[in-house]
Design an enzyme around this catalytic site. Structure first.
Site, mmCIF file in Angstrom:
data_model
loop_
_atom_site.group_PDB
_atom_site.id
_atom_site.type_symbol
_atom_site.label_atom_id
_atom_site.label_comp_id
_atom_site.label_asym_id
_atom_site.label_seq_id
_atom_site.Cartn_x
_atom_site.Cartn_y
_atom_site.Cartn_z
ATOM 1 N N HIS A 625 -35.012 14.404 22.290
ATOM 2 C CA HIS A 625 -34.446 13.752 23.319
ATOM 3 C C HIS A 625 -33.926 12.531 23.438
ATOM 4 O O HIS A 625 -34.700 11.992 22.684
ATOM 5 C CB HIS A 625 -35.326 14.626 24.150
ATOM 6 C CG HIS A 625 -35.561 16.395 24.025
ATOM 7 N ND1 HIS A 625 -35.234 16.572 25.165
ATOM 8 C CD2 HIS A 625 -36.235 16.701 23.402
ATOM 9 C CE1 HIS A 625 -35.358 18.287 25.360
ATOM 10 N NE2 HIS A 625 -35.896 18.426 23.778
ATOM 11 N N GLU A 710 -38.991 11.697 22.354
ATOM 12 C CA GLU A 710 -37.982 11.177 23.397
ATOM 13 C C GLU A 710 -37.852 9.421 22.447
ATOM 14 O O GLU A 710 -38.377 8.567 22.372
ATOM 15 C CB GLU A 710 -38.996 10.938 24.745
ATOM 16 C CG GLU A 710 -39.279 11.703 25.200
ATOM 17 C CD GLU A 710 -38.252 12.487 26.147
ATOM 18 O OE1 GLU A 710 -36.736 12.101 25.859
ATOM 19 O OE2 GLU A 710 -38.701 13.791 26.795
#
Length: 877
Positions: A625, A710
């Site tokens: 992500h 992330e």
């Protein structure tokens, strides 16, 4: 697609008082409410945390996923290891244009004004070099890689690829057009001089005033040939023609067609002038009280097709966004050099305005243009903390510098006086305020064609053409590569599934059994279309996995990789930020996905179910992500105890037992990946995240190491890249370092043969890096001293609770020592130099260093670890 409305109302005093309440409202970032998430969102029901839900589909339906695991049933007795697979590959790709066999490039000695080297600290920055230092000689393709575009060849390419690889359905006659490059105007004087010096009068523009693709592509490739690693313009154009989009794109954006070459420098975060936001807000107020100064001319509007074809007013910029991943709905000229921009909402949604990607032309040079994106929705942004948008100049690309660069000055992000009229557009909050992103840009050239984007774009066609090149350039004798279609998306585009591992060493029964018994690693990316940084990290992972790097070869022998590089192709194609064509956030559909509305999630989960049902659940699951409001690269994981402790619950350790091996991989990455920061990681399970991939795979498939990785859009707060905005090279490096972390995890967590241990000891020579650690460490004792809300620090758990302790290592150290003593004689006979061997102490240092320590820093590996073997170079640090 619903239209949004802007209510042109001034901000009242009461409005400003409501800001504190808005901070408590739900934000839409992936895996992300801000770090100060309320404890009431934590799941404190132990039964829910420990329960394993029933299947969400009939068990017999799982049998169809056996076809996606052909590696478990491959009959290698019928495979000619040396020639058959290579021959088959050549048959499938003979009609495709040749692509260069490249590896990850290293930075060259090129400087840029206001930038510093990746390994240069802030205090080492000297005076800005002159413009002449930025010149880079034009690079050319090798002769065998030159491609002359022919319309018949193009049609044959598409037909053969569609037949052999099932990546494109039968083409709609309405779409059987020739793409035009939307970046070059026929009346651009510099373009005519370069490409048509003798025959300008013979150019026949298309009805939309743009050049025919065949002529343009031929002249581009002949006159201005590029050498972009792992990219071929012809491959890209062939793939793009099969893409199905809602607007029916007929144009190719030049950056995606031509490719991107990372700059050899990293720009520091932008320093913000004191009082800048106040000045911008006052300027907006001035517009309200002096409306006579506002031009108010609409110069681009997707809702008014006539505005797209009519010529622009003299001195006015021309905008365009009808290309893959493009997003600009409307542009309004406010003053001579100022424009208000409005973004499109996600398809079938009235919200999620944040991602932008558009073309602008007809500019003057050295003039500051101000752009205001006035319908952003997030409550805060890294644009307030030094992040810049990215810009691509066509003229720079044609002069040998094809790259996206950080750009923009006077950047700030603030709440404006526009309001959503409906609750749906405001995320459930009626009359919620929008936010403005404002920035100024001085374009480098007059009458250039430039592209501006939120972050480095990475389109679906880029991904598909990248897979074509990787498949064509891999070593079929060593790399098992299988590309299948997981499913068709809602929009009719194929979602690819990759299987990558090492070919068995022979047809010997033991080797075949070892091949089939390798543990799985399951990787996914780009479930949220606006998180293009996730695709760049995935690109680095894929390129490393298929490379000839010795660590990659060893890694392939350890694991079978199942990879879905893009879970939301439709969203990426249509320029969405968050959702698929159904208007749903696909990372909130993993609990009960619909096979009709969410096919990629439904079938990815089905494949994971199938692997779990045959006892082959992945050792690691990771969903890549991007994070718009935090710095660094970090992992979200799942832990029952940490969740309960964080919520303040009493934990009976005799009843609640937990394997803490989920912390091993992030600890390793904290040491080997410069951009990764362990202190930014979180292992909490929230109620609002119960339907995300990370939590569902952890609970339903029992995968202990189930993560979301992330990556920041902006910069790092710690370590080697502290204060630097991450570029594509750093993101790709993160993907390759993730692979290295998996190899070390395998050595620490799974039983290994003595042969594998010996190979690892020979390759993981970290003696020099460990010795030099103090010299390379950057100061990271604190976060940036600005007004940015810091990432919350998780509870610092005692290292005694970790499974990575010194006692556990001693057994591994002893085993490696025994292997080394066994192979020392062999390496001398085979002529292996002492520089290739790794002492046990060096490998031991790596494992012990994975223990959490205050002020720890990421330790990048040198060329000896990621290898310069066979032309494969690691990204420089």
């Amino acid at each position: 697609v619903e239209h949004f409305c802007l209510c042109f109302l001034p901000t009242s005093a009461g409005d400003s008082e409501s800001e504190g309440e808005e901070e408590d409202e739900k934000d839409w970032d992936n895996e992300d409410v801000e770090s100060k998430e309320e404890d009431c969102d934590l799941e404190t029901d132990v039964n829910k945390l420990r329960s394993r839900p029933a299947l969400d589909r009939p068990e017999q339906e799982l049998e169809k996923y056996e076809a996606l695991c052909a590696e478990l049933f491959q009959n290698f007795q019928e495979l000619e290891f040396e020639s058959e697979e290579k021959k088959s590959l050549e048959d499938r790709t003979e009609s495709l244009p040749s692509a260069p066999s490249h590896f990850i490039p290293s930075a060259t000695s090129v400087k840029h004004p206001n930038c510093r080297w990746r390994n240069q600290s802030v205090t080492e920055m000297g005076p800005d070099p002159g413009e002449q230092d930025f010149k880079v000689p034009l690079q050319s393709w090798r002769k065998k890689e030159e491609c002359i575009w022919d319309k018949n060849d193009e049609n044959r390419d598409i037909a053969e690829k569609a037949q052999d690889k099932d990546f494109c359905e039968e083409e709609d006659p309405a779409r059987s057009h020739v793409f035009a490059l939307c970046s070059l105007l026929k009346d651009a004087a510099w373009y005519k001089k370069v490409f048509y010096p003798h025959c300008e009068a013979s150019i026949n523009p298309s009805p939309e005033g743009r050049l025919e693709s065949s002529d343009m592509v031929r002249n581009l490739l002949e006159k201005h040939q590029g050498d972009i690693p792992f990219h071929s313009p012809c491959f890209y154009a062939a793939r793009a023609k099969c893409v199905k989009s809602i607007p029916g794109y007929r144009e190719l954006a030049f950056p995606d067609f031509w490719g991107h070459q990372p700059p050899p420098y990293s720009k520091p975060v932008l320093e913000r002038k004191h009082g800048l936001q106040r000045d911008k807000v006052l300027d907006d107020v001035r517009r309200l009280i002096q409306p006579g100064d506002v031009i108010g001319r609409t110069v681009f509007d997707l809702d008014d097709p006539s505005s797209l074809s009519s010529p622009a007013a003299p001195g006015c910029l021309t905008f365009f966004s009808k290309f893959e991943s493009g997003n600009l709905r409307k542009a309004i000229q406010v003053r001579e050099f100022e424009y208000d921009l409005i973004m499109n909402a996600d398809v079938n949604s009235s919200q999620h305005h944040q991602w932008f990607y558009f073309e602008v032309r007809d500019m003057k040079s050295a003039v500051p243009y101000r752009f205001n994106i006035i319908n952003c929705e997030k409550l805060n942004s890294q644009f307030n903390y030094g992040m810049q948008l990215v810009m691509y100049s066509v003229r720079e690309a044609l002069q040998g510098r094809p790259r996206w660069t950080r750009a923009g000055q006077e950047i700030c992000y603030y709440k404006n006086h526009y309001r959503c009229r409906s609750a749906a557009a405001g995320g459930g909050v009626r009359r919620r305020f929008y936010y403005t992103l404002t920035f100024s840009i001085k374009f480098p050239h007059k009458d250039d064609v430039c592209y501006l984007a939120y972050h480095y774009p990475y389109t679906y066609s880029t991904m598909m053409s990248h897979l074509d090149i990787l498949e064509q350039n891999r070593n079929p004798k060593k790399v098992y590569w299988r590309q299948q279609t997981l499913c068709q998306t809602l929009g009719g585009n194929p979602c690819p599934l990759l299987t990558i591992t090492a070919m068995p060493e022979s047809k010997n029964r033991d080797h075949l059994e070892q091949f089939c018994s390798r543990p799985y690693v399951f990787l996914t990316a780009r479930v949220h279309p606006g998180e293009s940084n996730a695709s760049w990290v995935m690109k680095g992972t894929l390129e490393f996995l298929v490379s000839s790097d010795p660590i990659a070869e060893l890694l392939r022998k350890c694991f079978i990789f199942k990879i879905v590089p893009m879970l939301n192709p439709d969203g990426v194609i249509n320029g969405n930020l968050r959702c698929s064509l159904s208007g749903d956030d696909l990372n909130r559909q993993w609990l009960t996905p619909s096979s009709q509305l969410h096919p990629t999630i439904y079938h990815a989960k089905g494949l994971l179910y199938y692997l779990s049902s045959i006892g082959r659940a992945p050792l690691v699951f990771c969903d890549y992500h991007g994070h718009s409001q935090k710095k660094n690269v970090f992992l979200y994981g799942c832990s029952i105890k940490e969740t309960l402790w964080q919520a303040g619950c009493m934990v009976d350790t005799a009843v609640v037992t937990e394997d803490v091996g989920y912390r091993t991989l992030p600890k390793i990455l904290d040491k080997v990946a410069p951009a990764f920061v362990m202190n930014s990681c979180s292992f909490l399970v929230e109620k609002s995240r119960a339907s995300t991939a990370r939590v569902v795979v952890w609970k339903e498939m029992g995968v202990l190491r189930s993560y979301t990785m992330e990556s920041t859009y902006c910069s790092c707060s710690h370590g080697l890249y502290r204060g630097l905005q991450l570029g594509t090279q750093e993101l790709e490096e993160m993907g390759s370092k993730f692979c290295l972390g998996l190899l070390i995890l395998h050595l620490k967590s799974l039983p290994c043969s003595k042969e594998l241990m010996a190979q690892a000891a020979l390759l993981l020579d970290l003696e020099e890096e460990i010795t030099d650690r103090a010299q390379r460490r950057c100061s990271n004792s604190s976060l940036e001293s600005d007004d940015e809300p810091p990432c919350s620090e998780e509870i610092d758990y005692d290292t005694a609770s970790s499974s990575d302790g010194e006692e556990e290592f001693l057994e591994l150290d002893q085993e490696i020592q025994e292997c080394l003593s066994c192979v020392e004689g062999k390496t001398e006979d085979e002529g292996v130099t002492t520089g290739q061997t790794c002492s046990s102490r060096a490998l031991r240092g790596l494992y012990i260093s994975s223990q959490p320590a205050p002020n720890s820093t990421a330790l990048p590996l040198g060329s000896s670890a990621l290898g310069l073997c066979h032309g494969f170079e690691s990204s420089p640090v």
